[in-house]
Design a protein around this motif. Structure first.
Motif, PDB file in Angstrom:
ATOM      1  N   GLY A 175      -0.902  38.153   7.460  1.00  0.00           N
ATOM      2  CA  GLY A 175      -0.071  37.717   8.571  1.00  0.00           C
ATOM      3  C   GLY A 175      -0.790  36.968   9.661  1.00  0.00           C
ATOM      4  N   THR A 176      -2.100  36.717   9.500  1.00  0.00           N
ATOM      5  CA  THR A 176      -2.844  36.008  10.545  1.00  0.00           C
ATOM      6  C   THR A 176      -2.792  34.506  10.388  1.00  0.00           C
ATOM      7  OG1 THR A 176      -4.901  36.165   9.237  1.00  0.00           O
ATOM      8  CG2 THR A 176      -4.437  37.931  10.822  1.00  0.00           C
ATOM      9  N   ASP A 177      -2.399  34.020   9.209  1.00  0.00           N
ATOM     10  CA  ASP A 177      -2.310  32.581   8.966  1.00  0.00           C
ATOM     11  C   ASP A 177      -0.959  32.081   9.445  1.00  0.00           C
ATOM     12  OD1 ASP A 177      -2.114  30.012   7.970  1.00  0.00           O
ATOM     13  OD2 ASP A 177      -3.179  30.480   6.114  1.00  0.00           O
ATOM     14  N   PRO A 178      -0.915  31.103  10.405  1.00  0.00           N
ATOM     15  CA  PRO A 178       0.379  30.613  10.920  1.00  0.00           C
ATOM     16  C   PRO A 178       1.240  29.956   9.855  1.00  0.00           C
ATOM     17  CG  PRO A 178      -1.441  29.219  11.655  1.00  0.00           C
ATOM     18  CD  PRO A 178      -2.052  30.434  11.053  1.00  0.00           C
ATOM     19  N   ASP A 179       0.611  29.462   8.768  1.00  0.00           N
ATOM     20  CA  ASP A 179       1.382  28.851   7.689  1.00  0.00           C
ATOM     21  C   ASP A 179       1.892  29.892   6.696  1.00  0.00           C
ATOM     22  OD1 ASP A 179       1.211  26.156   8.486  1.00  0.00           O
ATOM     23  OD2 ASP A 179      -0.843  26.046   7.734  1.00  0.00           O
ATOM     24  N   ALA A 180       1.472  31.131   6.836  1.00  0.00           N
ATOM     25  CA  ALA A 180       1.933  32.218   5.963  1.00  0.00           C
ATOM     26  C   ALA A 180       2.092  33.474   6.812  1.00  0.00           C
ATOM     27  CB  ALA A 180       0.938  32.456   4.835  1.00  0.00           C
ATOM     28  N   PRO A 181       3.090  33.481   7.721  1.00  0.00           N
ATOM     29  CA  PRO A 181       3.158  34.525   8.747  1.00  0.00           C
ATOM     30  C   PRO A 181       3.586  35.894   8.262  1.00  0.00           C
ATOM     31  CG  PRO A 181       5.083  33.086   8.860  1.00  0.00           C
ATOM     32  CD  PRO A 181       4.157  32.476   7.836  1.00  0.00           C
ATOM     33  N   GLU A 182       4.239  35.990   7.111  1.00  0.00           N
ATOM     34  CA  GLU A 182       4.760  37.279   6.674  1.00  0.00           C
ATOM     35  C   GLU A 182       3.699  38.050   5.902  1.00  0.00           C
ATOM     36  OE1 GLU A 182       8.316  36.714   4.499  1.00  0.00           O
ATOM     37  OE2 GLU A 182       9.362  35.673   6.115  1.00  0.00           O
ATOM     38  N   PRO A 183       3.242  39.201   6.417  1.00  0.00           N
ATOM     39  CA  PRO A 183       2.214  39.967   5.711  1.00  0.00           C
ATOM     40  C   PRO A 183       2.782  40.690   4.498  1.00  0.00           C
ATOM     41  CG  PRO A 183       2.933  41.144   7.660  1.00  0.00           C
ATOM     42  CD  PRO A 183       3.629  39.816   7.692  1.00  0.00           C
ATOM     43  N   GLY A 184       1.893  41.000   3.553  1.00  0.00           N
ATOM     44  CA  GLY A 184       2.301  41.746   2.369  1.00  0.00           C
ATOM     45  C   GLY A 184       1.991  41.003   1.082  1.00  0.00           C
ATOM     46  N   PRO A 185       2.333  41.591  -0.066  1.00  0.00           N
ATOM     47  CA  PRO A 185       2.056  40.966  -1.357  1.00  0.00           C
ATOM     48  C   PRO A 185       2.917  39.709  -1.557  1.00  0.00           C
ATOM     49  CG  PRO A 185       2.565  43.318  -1.583  1.00  0.00           C
ATOM     50  CD  PRO A 185       2.958  42.918  -0.219  1.00  0.00           C
ATOM     51  N   HIS A 186       2.291  38.642  -2.047  1.00  0.00           N
ATOM     52  CA  HIS A 186       3.007  37.404  -2.353  1.00  0.00           C
ATOM     53  C   HIS A 186       2.512  36.864  -3.690  1.00  0.00           C
ATOM     54  CE1 HIS A 186       4.102  37.650   1.880  1.00  0.00           C
ATOM     55  NE2 HIS A 186       5.010  36.718   1.664  1.00  0.00           N
ATOM     56  N   TYR A 187       3.443  36.207  -4.401  1.00  0.00           N
ATOM     57  CA  TYR A 187       3.144  35.709  -5.745  1.00  0.00           C
ATOM     58  C   TYR A 187       3.612  34.269  -5.880  1.00  0.00           C
ATOM     59  CZ  TYR A 187       2.859  40.751  -6.316  1.00  0.00           C
ATOM     60  OH  TYR A 187       2.539  42.076  -6.146  1.00  0.00           O
ATOM     61  N   PHE A 188       2.706  33.449  -6.406  1.00  0.00           N
ATOM     62  CA  PHE A 188       3.072  32.057  -6.687  1.00  0.00           C
ATOM     63  C   PHE A 188       3.579  32.030  -8.123  1.00  0.00           C
ATOM     64  CE2 PHE A 188       2.173  27.498  -7.514  1.00  0.00           C
ATOM     65  CZ  PHE A 188       2.912  26.977  -6.464  1.00  0.00           C
ATOM     66  N   VAL A 189       4.873  31.688  -8.306  1.00  0.00           N
ATOM     67  CA  VAL A 189       5.516  31.842  -9.611  1.00  0.00           C
ATOM     68  C   VAL A 189       5.969  30.500 -10.171  1.00  0.00           C
ATOM     69  CG1 VAL A 189       6.288  34.163  -9.036  1.00  0.00           C
ATOM     70  CG2 VAL A 189       7.831  32.236  -8.640  1.00  0.00           C
ATOM     71  N   HIS A 190       5.988  30.450 -11.491  1.00  0.00           N
ATOM     72  CA  HIS A 190       6.549  29.316 -12.223  1.00  0.00           C
ATOM     73  C   HIS A 190       7.714  29.818 -13.058  1.00  0.00           C
ATOM     74  CE1 HIS A 190       6.999  25.739 -14.661  1.00  0.00           C
ATOM     75  NE2 HIS A 190       6.901  26.488 -15.747  1.00  0.00           N
TER      76      HIS A 190
END
Length: 317
Positions: free
Chosen positions: A44-59
């Motif tokens: 959550g510290t990156d302004p371009d990725a503000p939502e903290p927690g697990p994230h997945y880049f999916v195809h």
């Protein structure tokens, strides 16, 4: 910038899914088969990725790479029999709901008067079909059109309304930057951004098309739905002073932000499919984040006092 973002944790204990895992992923109201390309824990510290927690880049299986995207864990499910049954149930429910929404207008009405001419019957059928098509389009939108506006920009909207309608002040125009200039700056910002997590589906061609459409929307909407009554005479003055310019080349982010409030209703009345609406919502949200990030440079800090002559004309119109 490395592929691994600050605060990223790739441990199996923190992440429910791993890279290359086959999953089911929500896209709109339905579940689709997808593959996890990357798995990251955001802090959550990156302004371009503000939502903290697990994230997945999916195809998504069978989809073009332009639809690849980052999703949070709430949109992903394990690929198993239980969730496959849920996928099937959602599709069946969507199909049944679509059938229920279909409005059937009989081709003939028993109450018609026999003396009604053939041309009258023909015209009535055309009107009935037109009404049916319009109503089906309006009720068939399954993706909620909601564009989240950052709280700071909501406050900007309130201040803007009070300054114009209560204090009788005017946004200084021509603005710098204008709407067109700001959107061009946004495009350049995207192209030069080193954020590895930015979704590939926001490629330059798609963004260019959306930006061009947003400029057209603004030009068409400004004089019709975006101005307060006190601003209409100023608008008339600007068109006379700069006849060679479009409104997007005169006005700035103050009025563009007003358009974002109106866009959900405008989008609801288009014939875009649900996937296109999801893509458009994501991109418009990204533009709002940019406007929020650079708000001090984009919005006027002071509005102008209107002259007594202007006030007199504005009250009369």
């Amino acid at each position: 910038m490395s592929d691994k973002a600050p605060g990223t944790d790739r441990s199996s204990t923190s992440l429910l899914f791993r890279s290359n895992e086959r999953i089911l992923c929500f896209h709109g109201p339905l579940l689709y088969e997808a593959k996890v390309v990357k798995a990251e824990m955001w802090d959550g510290t990156d302004p371009d990725a503000p939502e903290p927690g697990p994230h997945y880049f999916v195809h998504y299986k069978g989809w073009k790479q332009t639809w690849d995207e980052w999703v949070d864990e709430s949109r992903a499910l394990k690929f198993n029999e239980e969730n496959l049954a849920k996928q099937k149930a959602l599709r069946v429910a969507a199909l049944q709901a679509s059938k229920k929404r279909t409005i059937v207008v009989p081709a003939k009405h028993s109450a018609r008067v026999e003396s009604e001419s053939e041309s009258q019957r023909s015209r009535k059928r055309v009107r009935e079909q037109s009404v049916e098509k319009t109503e089906e389009q309006e009720v068939s939108r399954s993706v909620e059109v909601k564009i989240p506006i950052p709280n700071a920009l909501k406050a900007q909207l309130v201040d803007d309304w009070e300054r114009v309608t209560k204090d009788r002040l005017l946004v200084p125009v021509p603005r710098s930057p204008t709407v067109a200039q700001m959107l061009d700056q946004y495009q350049e910002h995207r192209r030069t951004s080193k954020d590895k997590r930015r979704p590939l589906r926001h490629d330059n061609e798609i963004v260019d098309e959306i930006i061009d459409g947003l400029k057209v929307y603004f030009d068409k909407a400004l004089g019709n739905i975006l101005l307060y009554r006190f601003e209409r005479y100023q608008y008339k003055q600007m068109l006379e002073q700069f006849p060679e310019r479009n409104p997007a080349e005169i006005y700035g982010c103050e009025h563009l932000l007003r358009l974002f409030v109106q866009l959900p209703n405008l989008i609801m009345h288009t014939n875009m499919d649900d996937d296109a609406v999801v893509l458009l919502k994501d991109q418009l949200g990204d533009i709002l984040k940019y406007m929020h990030k650079f708000s001090k440079a984009l919005f006027a800090s002071e509005y102008e006092n209107a002259s007594p002559a202007y006030v007199a004309v504005a009250k009369a119109t």
